[in-house]
Write an enzyme that holds these catalytic residues in place. Structure first.
Site, PDB file in Angstrom:
ATOM      1  N   ARG A  76       0.864  -1.194   0.000  1.00 16.07           N
ATOM      2  CA  ARG A  76       0.000   0.000   0.000  1.00 16.07           C
ATOM      3  C   ARG A  76       0.895   1.236   0.000  1.00 16.07           C
ATOM      4  NH1 ARG A  76      -3.889  -0.485   4.930  1.00 16.07           N
ATOM      5  NH2 ARG A  76      -4.936  -2.081   3.698  1.00 16.07           N
ATOM      6  N   ARG A 145      -2.151   6.159   9.846  1.00 15.26           N
ATOM      7  CA  ARG A 145      -2.272   5.709   8.452  1.00 15.26           C
ATOM      8  C   ARG A 145      -2.421   6.901   7.507  1.00 15.26           C
ATOM      9  NH1 ARG A 145      -3.964   0.409   8.116  1.00 15.26           N
ATOM     10  NH2 ARG A 145      -3.135  -0.776   9.871  1.00 15.26           N
ATOM     11  N   LYS A 214      -3.786   0.490  14.888  1.00 14.63           N
ATOM     12  CA  LYS A 214      -3.809   1.493  13.819  1.00 14.63           C
ATOM     13  C   LYS A 214      -4.482   2.779  14.288  1.00 14.63           C
ATOM     14  CE  LYS A 214      -6.182  -1.438  11.240  1.00 14.63           C
ATOM     15  NZ  LYS A 214      -7.092  -2.106  10.293  1.00 14.63           N
ATOM     16  N   LYS A 216      -6.232   6.532  12.599  1.00 13.45           N
ATOM     17  CA  LYS A 216      -6.645   7.112  11.314  1.00 13.45           C
ATOM     18  C   LYS A 216      -7.156   8.545  11.477  1.00 13.45           C
ATOM     19  CE  LYS A 216      -7.652   2.654   9.249  1.00 13.45           C
ATOM     20  NZ  LYS A 216      -8.648   1.760   8.633  1.00 13.45           N
ATOM     21  N   CYS A 436     -15.151  -3.732  -0.496  1.00  8.48           N
ATOM     22  CA  CYS A 436     -13.762  -3.962  -0.091  1.00  8.48           C
ATOM     23  C   CYS A 436     -13.155  -5.038  -0.983  1.00  8.48           C
ATOM     24  CB  CYS A 436     -13.696  -4.382   1.369  1.00  8.48           C
ATOM     25  SG  CYS A 436     -14.268  -6.072   1.611  1.00  8.48           S
ATOM     26  N   CYS A 442      -7.669 -11.119   0.492  1.00  3.48           N
ATOM     27  CA  CYS A 442      -7.772 -10.783   1.910  1.00  3.48           C
ATOM     28  C   CYS A 442      -7.911 -12.048   2.760  1.00  3.48           C
ATOM     29  CB  CYS A 442      -8.966  -9.867   2.158  1.00  3.48           C
ATOM     30  SG  CYS A 442      -9.095  -9.473   3.912  1.00  3.48           S
ATOM     31  N   CYS A 481     -16.276  -9.234   5.400  1.00  2.62           N
ATOM     32  CA  CYS A 481     -16.221  -9.600   6.825  1.00  2.62           C
ATOM     33  C   CYS A 481     -16.585  -8.371   7.640  1.00  2.62           C
ATOM     34  CB  CYS A 481     -14.827 -10.146   7.185  1.00  2.62           C
ATOM     35  SG  CYS A 481     -13.640  -8.878   7.649  1.00  2.62           S
ATOM     36  N   CYS A 485     -13.918  -2.502   6.058  1.00  4.07           N
ATOM     37  CA  CYS A 485     -12.993  -1.742   5.197  1.00  4.07           C
ATOM     38  C   CYS A 485     -13.696  -0.844   4.177  1.00  4.07           C
ATOM     39  CB  CYS A 485     -12.035  -2.692   4.495  1.00  4.07           C
ATOM     40  SG  CYS A 485     -11.005  -3.593   5.664  1.00  4.07           S
TER      41      CYS A 485
HETATM   42 FE1  SRM Z   1      -9.016  -2.545   6.054  1.00  6.32          FE
HETATM   43  C1  SRM Z   1      -7.614  -5.180   7.583  1.00  6.32           C
HETATM   44  C2  SRM Z   1      -8.125  -3.760   3.079  1.00  6.32           C
HETATM   45  C3  SRM Z   1      -9.788   0.426   4.675  1.00  6.32           C
HETATM   46  C4  SRM Z   1     -10.785  -1.678   8.880  1.00  6.32           C
HETATM   47  N1  SRM Z   1      -7.985  -4.169   5.464  1.00  6.32           N
HETATM   48  C5  SRM Z   1      -7.441  -5.117   6.264  1.00  6.32           C
HETATM   49  C6  SRM Z   1      -6.556  -6.096   5.476  1.00  6.32           C
HETATM   50  C7  SRM Z   1      -5.160  -5.583   5.526  1.00  6.32           C
HETATM   51  C8  SRM Z   1      -6.666  -7.577   5.873  1.00  6.32           C
HETATM   52  C9  SRM Z   1      -5.697  -8.130   6.885  1.00  6.32           C
HETATM   53  O1  SRM Z   1      -5.540  -7.579   7.989  1.00  6.32           O
HETATM   54  O2  SRM Z   1      -5.125  -9.185   6.575  1.00  6.32           O
HETATM   55  C10 SRM Z   1      -7.195  -5.912   4.091  1.00  6.32           C
HETATM   56  C11 SRM Z   1      -6.286  -6.208   2.900  1.00  6.32           C
HETATM   57  C12 SRM Z   1      -7.086  -6.773   1.773  1.00  6.32           C
HETATM   58  C13 SRM Z   1      -6.366  -6.850   0.498  1.00  6.32           C
HETATM   59  O3  SRM Z   1      -6.193  -7.977  -0.026  1.00  6.32           O
HETATM   60  O4  SRM Z   1      -5.991  -5.826  -0.045  1.00  6.32           O
HETATM   61  C14 SRM Z   1      -7.784  -4.532   4.198  1.00  6.32           C
HETATM   62  N2  SRM Z   1      -8.862  -1.786   4.250  1.00  6.32           N
HETATM   63  C15 SRM Z   1      -8.571  -2.487   3.124  1.00  6.32           C
HETATM   64  C16 SRM Z   1      -8.802  -1.647   1.886  1.00  6.32           C
HETATM   65  C17 SRM Z   1      -7.838  -1.949   0.754  1.00  6.32           C
HETATM   66  C18 SRM Z   1     -10.254  -1.858   1.428  1.00  6.32           C
HETATM   67  C19 SRM Z   1     -10.595  -1.375   0.044  1.00  6.32           C
HETATM   68  O5  SRM Z   1     -11.100  -2.226  -0.693  1.00  6.32           O
HETATM   69  O6  SRM Z   1     -10.394  -0.215  -0.277  1.00  6.32           O
HETATM   70  C20 SRM Z   1      -8.703  -0.247   2.493  1.00  6.32           C
HETATM   71  C21 SRM Z   1      -7.297   0.275   2.498  1.00  6.32           C
HETATM   72  C22 SRM Z   1      -7.192   1.587   3.201  1.00  6.32           C
HETATM   73  C23 SRM Z   1      -5.890   2.290   3.054  1.00  6.32           C
HETATM   74  O7  SRM Z   1      -5.589   2.688   1.936  1.00  6.32           O
HETATM   75  O8  SRM Z   1      -5.222   2.508   4.070  1.00  6.32           O
HETATM   76  C24 SRM Z   1      -9.145  -0.525   3.916  1.00  6.32           C
HETATM   77  N3  SRM Z   1     -10.011  -0.892   6.703  1.00  6.32           N
HETATM   78  C25 SRM Z   1     -10.310   0.180   5.932  1.00  6.32           C
HETATM   79  C26 SRM Z   1     -11.290   0.994   6.583  1.00  6.32           C
HETATM   80  C27 SRM Z   1     -11.933   2.241   6.010  1.00  6.32           C
HETATM   81  C28 SRM Z   1     -11.234   3.494   6.415  1.00  6.32           C
HETATM   82  O9  SRM Z   1     -10.154   3.463   7.013  1.00  6.32           O
HETATM   83  O10 SRM Z   1     -11.785   4.556   6.135  1.00  6.32           O
HETATM   84  C29 SRM Z   1     -11.583   0.383   7.787  1.00  6.32           C
HETATM   85  C30 SRM Z   1     -12.661   0.839   8.804  1.00  6.32           C
HETATM   86  C31 SRM Z   1     -12.239   1.999   9.623  1.00  6.32           C
HETATM   87  C32 SRM Z   1     -11.506   1.537  10.829  1.00  6.32           C
HETATM   88  O11 SRM Z   1     -10.288   1.394  10.764  1.00  6.32           O
HETATM   89  O12 SRM Z   1     -12.149   1.297  11.843  1.00  6.32           O
HETATM   90  C33 SRM Z   1     -10.769  -0.802   7.855  1.00  6.32           C
HETATM   91  N4  SRM Z   1      -9.121  -3.295   7.957  1.00  6.32           N
HETATM   92  C34 SRM Z   1      -9.957  -2.837   8.940  1.00  6.32           C
HETATM   93  C35 SRM Z   1      -9.866  -3.724  10.075  1.00  6.32           C
HETATM   94  C36 SRM Z   1     -10.655  -3.587  11.414  1.00  6.32           C
HETATM   95  C37 SRM Z   1      -9.976  -2.622  12.314  1.00  6.32           C
HETATM   96  C38 SRM Z   1     -10.622  -2.573  13.669  1.00  6.32           C
HETATM   97  O13 SRM Z   1     -10.339  -1.649  14.420  1.00  6.32           O
HETATM   98  O14 SRM Z   1     -11.368  -3.459  14.051  1.00  6.32           O
HETATM   99  C39 SRM Z   1      -8.960  -4.743   9.715  1.00  6.32           C
HETATM  100  C40 SRM Z   1      -8.506  -5.933  10.576  1.00  6.32           C
HETATM  101  C41 SRM Z   1      -7.528  -5.568  11.626  1.00  6.32           C
HETATM  102  O15 SRM Z   1      -6.973  -4.469  11.666  1.00  6.32           O
HETATM  103  O16 SRM Z   1      -7.303  -6.435  12.466  1.00  6.32           O
HETATM  104  C42 SRM Z   1      -8.522  -4.442   8.385  1.00  6.32           C
HETATM  105 FE1  SF4 Z   2     -10.831  -8.094   4.146  1.00  2.00          FE
HETATM  106 FE2  SF4 Z   2     -12.826  -7.826   5.832  1.00  2.00          FE
HETATM  107 FE3  SF4 Z   2     -11.419  -5.709   5.097  1.00  2.00          FE
HETATM  108 FE4  SF4 Z   2     -13.027  -6.822   3.381  1.00  2.00          FE
HETATM  109  S1  SF4 Z   2     -13.653  -5.865   5.293  1.00  2.00           S
HETATM  110  S2  SF4 Z   2     -10.892  -6.226   2.961  1.00  2.00           S
HETATM  111  S3  SF4 Z   2     -12.904  -8.957   3.896  1.00  2.00           S
HETATM  112  S4  SF4 Z   2     -10.649  -7.381   6.270  1.00  2.00           S
END
Ligand code: SRM
Ligand code: SF4
Length: 571
Positions: A76, A145, A214, A216, A436, A442, A481, A485
């Site tokens: 990323r 981030r 993390k 944000k 997502c 993922c 899930c 995201c």
């Molecule tokens: Fe996310 C984890 C993709 C925005 C909440 N996110 C992941 C991972 C890295 C999976 C992993 O941990 O193994 C995913 C990678 C998938 C892949 O194959 O690319 C992933 N997140 C994404 C992206 C690419 C989704 C998309 O389709 O655009 C976004 C990349 C953002 C970036 O450029 O930095 C993405 N993730 C978000 C957002 C939205 C936002 O930030 O506005 C959230 C919700 C906001 C938040 O953080 O609460 C988000 N991602 C999570 C979480 C849950 C965090 C939590 O506090 O519970 C995880 C899992 C974790 O961190 O354990 C996670």
């Molecule tokens: Fe993966 Fe769940 Fe984030 Fe979708 S919402 S990219 S399935 S961690």
């Protein structure tokens, strides 16, 4: 009685022993026996912007053949405020072809992701970013981030100033370790500040164990909440008067993630705790981050985000500590109004007369498909476009500052490559939809999202047509899930994957991003989703009030109760 010693989570130990994020990464990268990294390094690599993944489509077949999973890395690239030059776009395009899966993912936080990079190519890829003045440090990991900001600073002078603030926040909160520089760039000069030779590593803001989780930050200029600021740990709402930026309302404690079956985990929207003048806002972000560094839960990562710290200590205690660390008090929050959280598509003109084109990118995936060669079209445009490429928080793309003499050529090129130029020929539901990544990369996905949503939308569009709702903007967000995201709990329709082909359906979020939705039905398959939404669309078409949004309608008609705080999301 003596305090019970903390039982720190495993990741805390890994960070602590990593010598500022080095761990054994140097060895992991050159180990030819496996495509994977050493287990501890899989945590550390995140701080460098990368995740180890497997191709989940192939996992079971490879297991049957007694092969190790097909390991690769997702990377990323940070793009503060989402702004990249044409040269940077060209570089990302090249690197995705050379080392990745020949696609670019534009994410919900305005970054680029490459997927499918083999371990042996990781260093060359990151080196390639550096040559185009980009980096991936802090793309992932327990740090601040990518800082999100309204992606079009040319909209007005205030937008430009707000963008500048987002850059300053990003710079202040970028980790200082020289590990990134040492591991990926062989000490070559990079554009982010590296320590001087002989200088010891130190992280003046983070310390050696960084943050509990993390962190944000997003900024928005009302009336557009296109960065969904309330879903961030810190959301900054620009307050202006007669075209002058006065400062920001500060909102804290947003986050989307939750875990099924654990009702003490929940999505939560940030609370506005006051106003700060523009020249002090970077300090405010730093101090909030340091309180979370010191007070956040380091034992159980499920409860480590700022939202849980806040609900544990209370807003007043947190604000008091913040004022103490700042040495001044936040002022009372000022009035503001958000109207929408989506993007407006097609051509627009900024306050300075410049022309911009916002393109719809389905699922944020830039790829060439039969009849829709988007990646090639954008590569060809990047060869001559003198403005820049702006990634939106809704996975779309703005070609900004298009030179007048290029407008027709760009338009013609996009048409030739089958790319939709304005959103007008798409349904309102599709235009605003987010999905997502989910499968196949993922590791946390229970169900499809990006690959499946277009097919579901085809069916839903048929129903919308029946009720004459095709033009209505309705926000639908799907994830594989409950981690959230694509910010699904801010969808007027939220679909969250529970198992293969099954989704929980949430309803009732606000169109402007200031109210969460609520669970309506569980474990629906595609027919179930269609069956549940059909009567809702029919009712909406017949009984909505003038200008009433779908999310508000589902609350008013009693399909769901309004969620007024993360703490009552599950009620
Ligand atoms: Fe996310 C984890 C993709 C925005 C909440 N996110 C992941 C991972 C890295 C999976 C992993 O941990 O193994 C995913 C990678 C998938 C892949 O194959 O690319 C992933 N997140 C994404 C992206 C690419 C989704 C998309 O389709 O655009 C976004 C990349 C953002 C970036 O450029 O930095 C993405 N993730 C978000 C957002 C939205 C936002 O930030 O506005 C959230 C919700 C906001 C938040 O953080 O609460 C988000 N991602 C999570 C979480 C849950 C965090 C939590 O506090 O519970 C995880 C899992 C974790 O961190 O354990 C996670
Ligand atoms: Fe993966 Fe769940 Fe984030 Fe979708 S919402 S990219 S399935 S961690």
């Amino acid at each position: 009685m003596a305090d019970t010693p903390l039982k720190l989570s495993e990741v805390e130990h890994v960070k602590d022993g990593s010598n500022y994020l080095r761990g054994t990464l140097a060895d992991s990268l050159v180990n030819p026996i496996t495509g994977a990294l050493n287990p501890d390094d899989t945590h550390l690599i995140k701080f460098h912007g990368s995740y180890q993944q497997t191709d989940r489509d192939l996992d079971s077949e490879r297991k049957r053949q007694k092969l190790e999973p097909l390991y690769s890395l997702m990377i990323r690239v940070r793009v503060p405020g989402g702004i990249a030059t044409s040269a940077q776009w060209r570089r990302m395009d090249e690197l995705s072809k050379q080392y990745g899966n020949d696609t670019l993912k534009l994410t919900t936080r305005q970054t680029f992701q490459l997927h499918g990079v083999l371990k042996r190519n990781l260093k060359k890829t990151i080196h390639g970013f550096n040559q185009a003045l980009m980096d991936s440090i802090a793309g992932c990991g327990d740090v601040n981030r990518n800082v999100m900001c309204n992606p079009n600073p040319y909209q007005s002078k205030v937008h430009a100033e707000v963008y500048e603030v987002s850059r300053q926040i990003s710079d202040r909160l970028t980790p200082r370790t020289s590990a990134y520089w040492e591991l990926w760039l062989d000490g070559e000069q990079q554009h982010i500040s590296a320590p001087n030779e002989g200088e010891e590593d130190a992280e003046p803001i983070y310390g050696k164990t960084y943050l509990p989780r993390k962190f944000k930050i997003a900024l928005a200029v009302p009336p557009h909440n296109d960065t969904d600021i309330f879903s961030n740990d810190v959301g900054l709402i620009a307050i202006e008067k007669k075209g002058q930026l006065l400062g920001f309302n500060v909102a804290i404690g947003g986050g989307m993630g939750m875990t099924f079956g654990m009702p003490d985990t929940y999505p939560r929207l940030a609370d506005v705790i006051g106003f700060v003048p523009a020249d002090k806002v970077v300090d405010v972000c730093e101090k909030i981050l340091t309180i979370q560094r010191d007070w956040g839960n380091r034992e159980n990562r499920k409860f480590s985000r700022l939202k849980y710290t806040l609900d544990r200590v209370g807003l007043d205690v947190f604000r008091e500590e913040l004022n103490k660390r700042l040495g001044f008090d936040l002022e009372l929050g000022r009035a503001y109004k958000f109207e929408s959280s989506g993007d407006a598509f097609g051509w627009s003109t900024g306050s300075d007369g410049a022309q911009h084109l916002t393109l719809f990118i389905e699922g944020g995936r830039v790829a060439d498909r039969p009849g829709h060669t988007l990646k090639t079209a954008l590569r060809e445009i990047a060869a001559f476009h003198t403005g820049d490429f702006r990634l939106t928080g809704n996975q779309n793309l703005i070609l900004a500052n298009v030179a007048p003499e290029h407008k027709l050529t760009i338009q013609a090129l996009l048409t030739e490559h089958g790319v939709v130029v304005t959103g007008n020929n798409l349904s309102g539901l599709r235009r605003g939809a987010l999905a997502c990544v989910a499968l196949n990369t993922c590791s946390l996905a229970f169900a499809e999202a990006e690959r499946y949503l277009p097919q579901l939308l085809d069916r839903l569009e048929d129903i919308l047509k029946t009720y004459n709702l095709t033009e209505d903007d309705i926000l639908l967000r799907m994830t594989g899930c409950p981690n959230g995201c694509a910010r699904p709990y801010l969808g007027e329709i939220g679909l969250v994957g529970k198992s293969v082909g099954r989704y929980n359906l949430y309803l009732g979020a606000a169109f402007n991003g200031n109210r969460l939705n609520k669970l309506y039905k569980e474990m629906l398959d595609e027919d179930g989703i269609v069956q549940e939404l059909t009567p809702l669309f029919a009712d909406y078409a017949e009984n909505r009030q003038p200008l009433e949004r779908f999310g508000d309608f589902t609350v008013r008609r009693g399909y769901v109760q309004a969620t007024t705080h993360g703490l009552n999301f599950h009620q």
